[in-house]
Design a protein around this motif. Sequence first.
Motif, PDB file in Angstrom:
ATOM      1  N   LEU A   1      28.246  -2.239   3.900  1.00 25.00           N
ATOM      2  CA  LEU A   1      27.110  -2.432   4.798  1.00 25.00           C
ATOM      3  C   LEU A   1      25.835  -2.157   4.013  1.00 25.00           C
ATOM      4  O   LEU A   1      25.782  -1.227   3.208  1.00 25.00           O
ATOM      5  N   ARG A   2      24.804  -2.955   4.271  1.00 23.24           N
ATOM      6  CA  ARG A   2      23.505  -2.760   3.635  1.00 23.24           C
ATOM      7  C   ARG A   2      22.462  -2.519   4.716  1.00 23.24           C
ATOM      8  O   ARG A   2      22.504  -3.133   5.782  1.00 23.24           O
ATOM      9  N   TYR A   3      21.522  -1.635   4.410  1.00 27.17           N
ATOM     10  CA  TYR A   3      20.500  -1.267   5.389  1.00 27.17           C
ATOM     11  C   TYR A   3      19.105  -1.292   4.766  1.00 27.17           C
ATOM     12  O   TYR A   3      18.925  -0.978   3.589  1.00 27.17           O
ATOM     13  N   TRP A   4      18.133  -1.630   5.613  1.00 22.55           N
ATOM     14  CA  TRP A   4      16.736  -1.274   5.386  1.00 22.55           C
ATOM     15  C   TRP A   4      16.467   0.024   6.139  1.00 22.55           C
ATOM     16  O   TRP A   4      17.008   0.234   7.219  1.00 22.55           O
ATOM     17  N   VAL A   5      15.633   0.866   5.596  1.00 20.97           N
ATOM     18  CA  VAL A   5      15.077   1.996   6.344  1.00 20.97           C
ATOM     19  C   VAL A   5      13.633   1.633   6.631  1.00 20.97           C
ATOM     20  O   VAL A   5      12.844   1.376   5.709  1.00 20.97           O
ATOM     21  N   ARG A   6      13.278   1.586   7.916  1.00 23.23           N
ATOM     22  CA  ARG A   6      11.942   1.128   8.303  1.00 23.23           C
ATOM     23  C   ARG A   6      11.238   2.150   9.191  1.00 23.23           C
ATOM     24  O   ARG A   6      11.864   2.842   9.991  1.00 23.23           O
ATOM     25  N   GLN A   7       9.931   2.173   9.040  1.00 24.18           N
ATOM     26  CA  GLN A   7       9.060   2.980   9.892  1.00 24.18           C
ATOM     27  C   GLN A   7       7.964   2.061  10.395  1.00 24.18           C
ATOM     28  O   GLN A   7       7.135   1.588   9.622  1.00 24.18           O
ATOM     29  N   ARG A   8       8.025   1.745  11.689  1.00 23.67           N
ATOM     30  CA  ARG A   8       7.064   0.813  12.302  1.00 23.67           C
ATOM     31  C   ARG A   8       6.982  -0.486  11.492  1.00 23.67           C
ATOM     32  O   ARG A   8       5.915  -0.929  11.089  1.00 23.67           O
TER      33      ARG A   8
ATOM     34  N   GLN B   1       7.563  -1.125   8.522  1.00 24.46           N
ATOM     35  CA  GLN B   1       7.311  -0.985   7.088  1.00 24.46           C
ATOM     36  C   GLN B   1       8.572  -0.471   6.403  1.00 24.46           C
ATOM     37  O   GLN B   1       9.172   0.514   6.836  1.00 24.46           O
ATOM     38  N   GLU B   2       8.977  -1.159   5.337  1.00 22.91           N
ATOM     39  CA  GLU B   2      10.209  -0.785   4.653  1.00 22.91           C
ATOM     40  C   GLU B   2       9.987   0.404   3.731  1.00 22.91           C
ATOM     41  O   GLU B   2       9.057   0.412   2.923  1.00 22.91           O
ATOM     42  N   LEU B   3      10.859   1.412   3.882  1.00 21.59           N
ATOM     43  CA  LEU B   3      10.752   2.632   3.110  1.00 21.59           C
ATOM     44  C   LEU B   3      11.852   2.773   2.065  1.00 21.59           C
ATOM     45  O   LEU B   3      11.634   3.370   1.013  1.00 21.59           O
TER      46      LEU B   3
ATOM     47  N   PHE C   1      21.170   4.158  -3.159  1.00 29.72           N
ATOM     48  CA  PHE C   1      20.187   4.810  -2.301  1.00 29.72           C
ATOM     49  C   PHE C   1      18.856   4.713  -3.038  1.00 29.72           C
ATOM     50  O   PHE C   1      18.653   5.365  -4.053  1.00 29.72           O
ATOM     51  N   LEU C   2      17.981   3.872  -2.537  1.00 35.16           N
ATOM     52  CA  LEU C   2      16.698   3.622  -3.184  1.00 35.16           C
ATOM     53  C   LEU C   2      15.565   3.882  -2.207  1.00 35.16           C
ATOM     54  O   LEU C   2      15.406   3.144  -1.231  1.00 35.16           O
ATOM     55  N   VAL C   3      14.800   4.947  -2.452  1.00 36.21           N
ATOM     56  CA  VAL C   3      13.515   5.100  -1.763  1.00 36.21           C
ATOM     57  C   VAL C   3      12.511   4.280  -2.566  1.00 36.21           C
ATOM     58  O   VAL C   3      12.355   4.488  -3.772  1.00 36.21           O
ATOM     59  N   LEU C   4      11.877   3.335  -1.938  1.00 35.90           N
ATOM     60  CA  LEU C   4      11.008   2.406  -2.651  1.00 35.90           C
ATOM     61  C   LEU C   4       9.881   3.168  -3.362  1.00 35.90           C
ATOM     62  O   LEU C   4       9.370   4.172  -2.848  1.00 35.90           O
ATOM     63  N   PRO C   5       9.511   2.725  -4.562  1.00 40.09           N
ATOM     64  CA  PRO C   5       8.650   3.542  -5.432  1.00 40.09           C
ATOM     65  C   PRO C   5       7.261   3.821  -4.894  1.00 40.09           C
ATOM     66  O   PRO C   5       6.606   4.760  -5.337  1.00 40.09           O
TER      67      PRO C   5
ATOM     68  N   VAL D   1       0.853  -1.183   0.000  1.00 42.52           N
ATOM     69  CA  VAL D   1       0.000   0.000   0.000  1.00 42.52           C
ATOM     70  C   VAL D   1       0.894   1.240   0.000  1.00 42.52           C
ATOM     71  O   VAL D   1       1.888   1.301   0.731  1.00 42.52           O
ATOM     72  N   PRO D   2       0.612   2.254  -0.822  1.00 43.82           N
ATOM     73  CA  PRO D   2       1.450   3.459  -0.868  1.00 43.82           C
ATOM     74  C   PRO D   2       1.591   4.126   0.495  1.00 43.82           C
ATOM     75  O   PRO D   2       0.652   4.130   1.307  1.00 43.82           O
ATOM     76  N   VAL D   3       2.765   4.663   0.734  1.00 45.40           N
ATOM     77  CA  VAL D   3       3.033   5.422   1.955  1.00 45.40           C
ATOM     78  C   VAL D   3       3.044   6.898   1.573  1.00 45.40           C
ATOM     79  O   VAL D   3       3.920   7.351   0.840  1.00 45.40           O
ATOM     80  N   GLU D   4       2.060   7.638   2.038  1.00 41.54           N
ATOM     81  CA  GLU D   4       1.955   9.064   1.730  1.00 41.54           C
ATOM     82  C   GLU D   4       1.658   9.812   3.019  1.00 41.54           C
ATOM     83  O   GLU D   4       0.584   9.652   3.604  1.00 41.54           O
ATOM     84  N   CYS D   5       2.636  10.603   3.458  1.00 40.15           N
ATOM     85  CA  CYS D   5       2.465  11.361   4.693  1.00 40.15           C
ATOM     86  C   CYS D   5       3.490  12.484   4.722  1.00 40.15           C
ATOM     87  O   CYS D   5       4.325  12.609   3.827  1.00 40.15           O
ATOM     88  N   ALA D   6       3.468  13.282   5.760  1.00 41.69           N
ATOM     89  CA  ALA D   6       4.477  14.321   5.943  1.00 41.69           C
ATOM     90  C   ALA D   6       5.739  13.690   6.524  1.00 41.69           C
ATOM     91  O   ALA D   6       5.681  12.682   7.251  1.00 41.69           O
ATOM     92  N   ALA D   7       6.896  14.268   6.202  1.00 43.06           N
ATOM     93  CA  ALA D   7       8.160  13.729   6.708  1.00 43.06           C
ATOM     94  C   ALA D   7       8.192  13.733   8.232  1.00 43.06           C
ATOM     95  O   ALA D   7       8.819  12.878   8.856  1.00 43.06           O
ATOM     96  N   SER D   8       7.481  14.676   8.852  1.00 41.35           N
ATOM     97  CA  SER D   8       7.462  14.762  10.319  1.00 41.35           C
ATOM     98  C   SER D   8       6.799  13.547  10.956  1.00 41.35           C
ATOM     99  O   SER D   8       6.998  13.277  12.146  1.00 41.35           O
ATOM    100  N   GLU D   9       5.997  12.823  10.171  1.00 41.97           N
ATOM    101  CA  GLU D   9       5.340  11.624  10.699  1.00 41.97           C
ATOM    102  C   GLU D   9       6.261  10.405  10.675  1.00 41.97           C
ATOM    103  O   GLU D   9       5.846   9.315  11.072  1.00 41.97           O
ATOM    104  N   CYS D  10       7.500  10.583  10.194  1.00 38.21           N
ATOM    105  CA  CYS D  10       8.463   9.472  10.133  1.00 38.21           C
ATOM    106  C   CYS D  10       9.563   9.630  11.186  1.00 38.21           C
ATOM    107  O   CYS D  10      10.710   9.237  10.970  1.00 38.21           O
ATOM    108  N   GLU D  11       9.226  10.224  12.329  1.00 38.39           N
ATOM    109  CA  GLU D  11      10.227  10.483  13.359  1.00 38.39           C
ATOM    110  C   GLU D  11      10.749   9.200  14.000  1.00 38.39           C
ATOM    111  O   GLU D  11      11.836   9.185  14.569  1.00 38.39           O
TER     112      GLU D  11
END
Length: 291
Positions: free
Chosen positions: A142-149, A151-153, A192-196, A96-106
């Motif tokens: 080094l490889r990383y996931w960026v996650r928010q709760r 969910q991979e971003l 550097f890949l922000v998932l589509p 499901v698309p992730v659409e929010c303000a950057a401040s909600e990804c604290e």
Amino acid sequence: MPESLTFCGRMFRRGELELMRQTALEFSALGVTEIARTVCELLEWKRPSGGLKNHECRQLLERLQAEGFLQLPDLRKLGGRGPRRADVYGSCCEPVPVECAASECETMELVLVEGQAESRRWREQVERHHYLGCRVPFGAHLRYWVRQRQQELACLLWTSPAWKMQARDAWIGWSDEQRRRNLQSIVNNGRFLVLPWVRVKGLASKILALSARHIPRDWEIRYGYRPLLLETLVDAARFRGTCYRAANWIHVGQTAGRGRMDREHKAHAQAVKDIYVYPLVRDARQRLCGG
């Protein structure tokens, strides 16, 4: 056989090069990787953490073979020629698309990719969605996931630095000898890949800021030394580098179009890219030029 040869910041003298030739001859029944490990052990070619530099050693052995100084066993026929690429299996259903303000990804966090299953999923995402695909990196990385709760971003790859780049080296102000000695204090942002399906304005620069806080400690834990500078290359024909500028990275110039690891000035017709750097400490340039 040359009197000496410098590779990845280390000088190998004639006797050491002869040892490599003899090892490749005497252990020809082994694979190339095993020969590289053996050479590393004999020459004590190690990372500050104590791990063998077997990836770099393999590259050196292959170079010596190409120049006719030694003979390695034939590679096993495991696939096509060229750099190894990640496999992409079947179809992929986008979340499901992730659409929010950057401040909600604290609560966003950087998570190191660990284990075969996680590694395979990370490679699949980068191969599927990054315009350069996912080549398996040599050397330190080094490889990383960026996650928010959970969910991979985004996906990040940090690797060993480019061997030589005129604009970067001029900005640092180091000599060739200082560069050979201190090059590994730089870490390169290779992917550097922000998932589509993630559409959050300003997210990329927040991820870069988060990375700058995490990379020094994680790199030191894995490899035994703390980096001083981050670098990246941005294809100016595709991207404007906005997120790097927003995260206070410094644009220092452009590449010469030969590729980031072209030690012998033989590669041509590569895309010219913008070079950005990010000092991790206030006196990064002075320390990179130090003893």
